[in-house]
Design a protein around this motif. Structure first.
Motif, PDB file in Angstrom:
ATOM      1  N   ASP A 128       0.810  -1.210   0.000  1.00  0.00           N
ATOM      2  CA  ASP A 128       0.000   0.000   0.000  1.00  0.00           C
ATOM      3  C   ASP A 128       0.849   1.267   0.000  1.00  0.00           C
ATOM      4  O   ASP A 128       1.803   1.375  -0.752  1.00  0.00           O
ATOM      5  CB  ASP A 128      -0.974  -0.031   1.183  1.00  0.00           C
ATOM      6  N   TRP A 129       0.526   2.230   0.883  1.00  0.00           N
ATOM      7  CA  TRP A 129       1.171   3.531   0.843  1.00  0.00           C
ATOM      8  C   TRP A 129       2.648   3.463   1.188  1.00  0.00           C
ATOM      9  O   TRP A 129       3.427   4.345   0.827  1.00  0.00           O
ATOM     10  CB  TRP A 129       0.463   4.517   1.766  1.00  0.00           C
ATOM     11  N   LYS A 130       3.082   2.398   1.876  1.00  0.00           N
ATOM     12  CA  LYS A 130       4.504   2.316   2.234  1.00  0.00           C
ATOM     13  C   LYS A 130       5.396   2.111   1.014  1.00  0.00           C
ATOM     14  O   LYS A 130       6.603   2.311   1.076  1.00  0.00           O
ATOM     15  CB  LYS A 130       4.731   1.222   3.279  1.00  0.00           C
ATOM     16  N   ARG A 131       4.798   1.743  -0.102  1.00  0.00           N
ATOM     17  CA  ARG A 131       5.586   1.692  -1.327  1.00  0.00           C
ATOM     18  C   ARG A 131       6.043   3.099  -1.711  1.00  0.00           C
ATOM     19  O   ARG A 131       7.140   3.278  -2.244  1.00  0.00           O
ATOM     20  CB  ARG A 131       4.766   1.080  -2.460  1.00  0.00           C
ATOM     21  N   TYR A 132       5.200   4.087  -1.452  1.00  0.00           N
ATOM     22  CA  TYR A 132       5.600   5.474  -1.694  1.00  0.00           C
ATOM     23  C   TYR A 132       6.649   5.907  -0.676  1.00  0.00           C
ATOM     24  O   TYR A 132       7.591   6.635  -0.999  1.00  0.00           O
ATOM     25  CB  TYR A 132       4.394   6.406  -1.605  1.00  0.00           C
ATOM     26  N   TRP A 169       8.742   9.238  -1.073  1.00  0.00           N
ATOM     27  CA  TRP A 169       8.660  10.282  -0.040  1.00  0.00           C
ATOM     28  C   TRP A 169       9.741  10.131   1.018  1.00  0.00           C
ATOM     29  O   TRP A 169      10.509  11.057   1.275  1.00  0.00           O
ATOM     30  CB  TRP A 169       7.295  10.261   0.647  1.00  0.00           C
ATOM     31  N   ALA A 195       2.637   3.967  -7.709  1.00  0.00           N
ATOM     32  CA  ALA A 195       3.778   3.733  -6.821  1.00  0.00           C
ATOM     33  C   ALA A 195       5.036   3.356  -7.597  1.00  0.00           C
ATOM     34  O   ALA A 195       6.128   3.866  -7.299  1.00  0.00           O
ATOM     35  CB  ALA A 195       3.435   2.668  -5.781  1.00  0.00           C
ATOM     36  N   ASP A 205       6.543   6.486  -9.118  1.00  0.00           N
ATOM     37  CA  ASP A 205       7.181   7.314  -8.099  1.00  0.00           C
ATOM     38  C   ASP A 205       8.471   6.681  -7.598  1.00  0.00           C
ATOM     39  O   ASP A 205       9.420   7.386  -7.239  1.00  0.00           O
ATOM     40  CB  ASP A 205       6.215   7.551  -6.935  1.00  0.00           C
TER      41      ASP A 205
END
Length: 208
Positions: free
Chosen positions: A68-72, A77, A117, A120
């Motif tokens: 999920d968002w931890k790939r970003y 980031w 992702a 990014d």
């Protein structure tokens, strides 16, 4: 839908003084003293916000194929924040974390794909290569370039299809494709004669 076409060779030209130099994507070595002064002074809000969000990850290992968002976080980031913690504060632990995450990313292929992702992650890897260039060995830089090149090769093909988003510049997928392709192509441009990214840089700048 309309189809993006490959622009003429040489559409992108790098400033001569930047060829072979790093960092060069968003700032040069000459800019670093001013960046440090601002980050520890009038712009300290941004440094504090980044440290609040990502400082707790300094020294931590990157999990394989994060969800999920931890790939970003690990791919963009947080990785970029680690780069800048080192630039601004000479934080060696942040430097070691960024290097470890980036080199681990080179061993993985999940991000060489068509999704936000992965796009990014290509940017994050390219920024880290550029910003921390002098902190990697020759062998590590070659490893990073090969990985970035594979990402560039994949994402470039996503421009040259006739789907609705190909020329839809309001679509965030197009934006992410552009910044992934541009960061990658501009980061390794002319760093290795065996990796010719001119046509990819041409495509990126034409889309920008």
């Amino acid at each position: 839908g309309s189809i993006v076409v490959q622009p003429p060779p040489g559409t992108f030209k790098m400033l001569p003084e930047l060829v072979g130099k790093h960092p060069r994507l968003h700032f040069t070595a000459a800019d670093i003293p001013a960046i440090r002064k601002g980050a520890l002074g009038e712009n300290k809000f941004y440094l504090d916000a980044a440290k609040k969000a990502f400082g707790g990850y300094i020294g931590k290992d990157k999990p394989a194929n994060p969800e999920d968002w931890k790939r970003y976080l690990y791919g963009f980031w947080g990785l970029f924040s680690m780069d800048m913690f080192y630039v601004v504060e000479n934080d060696r632990r942040a430097l070691d974390t960024a290097k470890k995450w980036a080199l681990q990313q080179c061993q993985e292929t999940w991000w060489i794909a068509d999704a936000l992702a992965p796009m990014d992650t290509l940017s994050g890897l390219s920024l880290t290569y550029d910003i921390l260039y002098d902190q990697f060995t020759d062998a590590e830089r070659a490893q990073l370039r090969q990985s970035i090149y594979k990402g560039i090769e994949f994402i470039a093909q996503r421009f040259l299809v006739g789907q609705y988003w190909t020329n839809d510049y309001q679509n965030n997928h197009m934006q992410n494709r552009i910044h992934g392709l541009a960061h990658g192509a501009f980061a390794i441009y002319r760093d290795d004669p065996k990796l010719d990214v001119q046509k990819y840089a041409d495509l990126a700048i034409s889309q920008i």
